[in-house]
Write a protein that holds these residues in place. Sequence first.
Motif, PDB file in Angstrom:
ATOM      1  N   GLU A 275      -1.765 -47.336  15.236  1.00 51.70           N
ATOM      2  CA  GLU A 275      -2.293 -45.992  14.959  1.00 51.70           C
ATOM      3  C   GLU A 275      -2.486 -45.714  13.476  1.00 51.70           C
ATOM      4  OE1 GLU A 275       0.356 -43.498  17.188  1.00 51.70           O
ATOM      5  OE2 GLU A 275      -0.429 -44.321  19.073  1.00 51.70           O
TER       6      GLU A 275
ATOM      7  N   ASN B 207      -6.045 -44.420  12.362  1.00 49.92           N
ATOM      8  CA  ASN B 207      -6.247 -43.133  11.693  1.00 49.92           C
ATOM      9  C   ASN B 207      -6.742 -43.276  10.264  1.00 49.92           C
ATOM     10  OD1 ASN B 207      -5.583 -41.211  13.786  1.00 49.92           O
ATOM     11  ND2 ASN B 207      -3.511 -42.033  13.679  1.00 49.92           N
TER      12      ASN B 207
ATOM     13  N   LEU C 176      -3.780 -51.394  24.886  1.00 53.95           N
ATOM     14  CA  LEU C 176      -2.389 -51.034  25.100  1.00 53.95           C
ATOM     15  C   LEU C 176      -1.882 -51.805  26.316  1.00 53.95           C
ATOM     16  CD1 LEU C 176      -0.230 -49.076  24.009  1.00 53.95           C
ATOM     17  CD2 LEU C 176      -1.106 -47.348  25.569  1.00 53.95           C
TER      18      LEU C 176
ATOM     19  N   TYR D 274       0.473 -52.951  21.419  1.00 52.58           N
ATOM     20  CA  TYR D 274      -0.965 -53.236  21.353  1.00 52.58           C
ATOM     21  C   TYR D 274      -1.170 -54.742  21.230  1.00 52.58           C
ATOM     22  CZ  TYR D 274      -2.470 -48.407  21.262  1.00 52.58           C
ATOM     23  OH  TYR D 274      -2.743 -47.125  21.621  1.00 52.58           O
TER      24      TYR D 274
ATOM     25  N   ARG E  58     -14.013 -36.242  17.707  1.00 49.33           N
ATOM     26  CA  ARG E  58     -13.019 -37.277  18.006  1.00 49.33           C
ATOM     27  C   ARG E  58     -11.939 -36.739  18.949  1.00 49.33           C
ATOM     28  NH1 ARG E  58     -14.757 -42.306  16.938  1.00 49.33           N
ATOM     29  NH2 ARG E  58     -15.270 -42.648  14.767  1.00 49.33           N
TER      30      ARG E  58
ATOM     31  N   GLY F 165      -2.876 -42.940  30.409  1.00 47.59           N
ATOM     32  CA  GLY F 165      -2.035 -43.864  29.644  1.00 47.59           C
ATOM     33  C   GLY F 165      -2.598 -44.096  28.255  1.00 47.59           C
ATOM     34  N   ILE F 166      -3.892 -43.825  28.069  1.00 51.28           N
ATOM     35  CA  ILE F 166      -4.474 -43.892  26.717  1.00 51.28           C
ATOM     36  C   ILE F 166      -3.928 -42.683  25.960  1.00 51.28           C
ATOM     37  CG2 ILE F 166      -6.611 -43.812  25.363  1.00 51.28           C
ATOM     38  CD1 ILE F 166      -8.046 -44.900  27.892  1.00 51.28           C
ATOM     39  N   PRO F 167      -3.205 -42.914  24.840  1.00 56.89           N
ATOM     40  CA  PRO F 167      -2.558 -41.773  24.180  1.00 56.89           C
ATOM     41  C   PRO F 167      -3.570 -40.803  23.556  1.00 56.89           C
ATOM     42  CG  PRO F 167      -2.203 -43.793  22.920  1.00 56.89           C
ATOM     43  CD  PRO F 167      -2.928 -44.192  24.169  1.00 56.89           C
TER      44      PRO F 167
ATOM     45  N   ASN G 268      -4.661 -38.602  20.669  1.00 59.53           N
ATOM     46  CA  ASN G 268      -4.351 -38.787  19.243  1.00 59.53           C
ATOM     47  C   ASN G 268      -4.137 -37.453  18.522  1.00 59.53           C
ATOM     48  OD1 ASN G 268      -3.987 -39.733  16.700  1.00 59.53           O
ATOM     49  ND2 ASN G 268      -6.041 -40.585  16.449  1.00 59.53           N
TER      50      ASN G 268
ATOM     51  N   ALA H 213      -2.985 -37.135  15.609  1.00 59.74           N
ATOM     52  CA  ALA H 213      -3.156 -37.288  14.159  1.00 59.74           C
ATOM     53  C   ALA H 213      -4.478 -36.721  13.649  1.00 59.74           C
ATOM     54  CB  ALA H 213      -3.054 -38.754  13.771  1.00 59.74           C
ATOM     55  N   TYR H 214      -5.517 -36.685  14.505  1.00 59.37           N
ATOM     56  CA  TYR H 214      -6.816 -36.180  14.036  1.00 59.37           C
ATOM     57  C   TYR H 214      -6.698 -34.807  13.378  1.00 59.37           C
ATOM     58  CZ  TYR H 214      -9.442 -39.831  16.540  1.00 59.37           C
ATOM     59  OH  TYR H 214      -9.956 -41.019  16.964  1.00 59.37           O
TER      60      TYR H 214
END
Lengths: 257, 257
Positions: A10, A14, A72, A78, B61, B82-84, B86, B88-89
């Motif tokens: 990540e 990012n 994943l 990953y 995003r 299961g795809i996290p 995000n 952080a964006y």
Amino acid sequence: MPELTPGQYEIVYNMLSLAIACMFASFVFFVLVRNEIAERYRGSIVASALVVFIAGYHYFRIFNSWDAAYHLSDTGSYVPTGIPFNHAYRYVDWILTVPLLMVELVLVLGLPRNETASLLFKLVIASFFMIALGYPGEVDKASMSVFSNRGLWGFLSTIFFTYILITLIVQIRAAMARTSPQIGVLLRNTGLLTLFTWGFYPIAFMGPFYGLTGGSAEVFLQSGYSLADIFAKCGYGLMIYNICVLRTEEAATLKAR
Amino acid sequence: MPELTPGQYEIVYNMLSLAIACMFASFVFFVLVRNEIAERYRGSIVASALVVFIAGYHYFRIFNSWDAAYHLSDTGSYVPTGIPFNHAYRYVDWILTVPLLMVELVLVLGLPRNETASLLFKLVIASFFMIALGYPGEVDKASMSVFSNRGLWGFLSTIFFTYILITLIVQIRAAMARTSPQIGVLLRNTGLLTLFTWGFYPIAFMGPFYGLTGGSAEVFLQSGYSLADIFAKCGYGLMIYNICVLRTEEAATLKAR
């Protein structure tokens, strides 16, 4: 590509997205402000706009390549998908943007037109060789010591890297002597920014020589390249923009007299 | 991510799409009107344009990340893929846009150039720390009380948050005393809008401390952040634009005398 923890994956993900945002936002900025700058220096802003546009495109590609290179796993880490991460995007980007970074700076040095042209010609040729000679070393992942293919290509590339930096320093010092202290400080800071950001690339290139491999090394390299690019393109472009603003004011004052 | 009902999933989905539309429409607006504004204040409009451009990119995003994080199950509810998602964006967005929001406001305060520069420098540094210190708390999903990692990072971030808000209020009050009542009212309203919209972020951040977890909490947070961002970026930019229009008229009147 090495297996990564979610945190490692990540950070790069990012950082690449941050680079896309910075590049395209800078592009918008340079396009919006270019007409404020005196015609003589406007070429610098146009070059800045092209640099961040080209870099924005490449970061978009690098982001997608990173996304495709990993998935994943059920254990929460990953793992590589087998689709190769394309290292060439960065080199293709540099071969286009580094000559333009030279244009940005040389146009604000305030040289006579014929000197500008001959200086740019030398710098553009040197940057082509600097990047083209670095690439065969970059992709040689088997080289683990200085005395290897990677070391040899790196050495050849560094000759041109050193030539460019020395030429820029000499030219900046000469330009500082010709201009106002205010512009002089900005020119010096632009030179320092160039030294510090460009300094990261050989450190990253030599990574395998001092045992920088595996997951954390990949994260260090990808985030480091991205941060260095943000400073060397967006930050550098903003410094050049500030020089252009002062040069424009200076030109207006001279005209008014 | 928690399981969601179709209604819950769609509220967030549509709020994110609304945010994309607002951000890019505001971007077009600021680009189209910037030349109406006197050169001295045009930097504010350019900063407004950059803020909503960067936010538009990030909402795009975030929207895609939300879409990828859920899929409709056979029982008719939205379950995590299961795809996290995000988180952080939003933080990457804020670290770029909050300093630019400071630029927007400070440029219309009508301060001398050197005071503008030193005030902006302090505010930009403070906003960097406010956001960078908040992020480790945001991603610590295990903290459920004030006396936790989330609470500690939140507290550290709040020091800078408070510093920024107090500095802005002091500066706005001083600027109100220097300018016409009409511009003064707009400056005060811009300050109030900042207080009310920014106030949402710590409330959302502290959510887990007062038991705000699960599906409805996620919906509250994501829609709340999106609405707060629309007001704090598009709405705030429009207020600043109005101040710029009045400042431009004022400058034209002074010139005509």
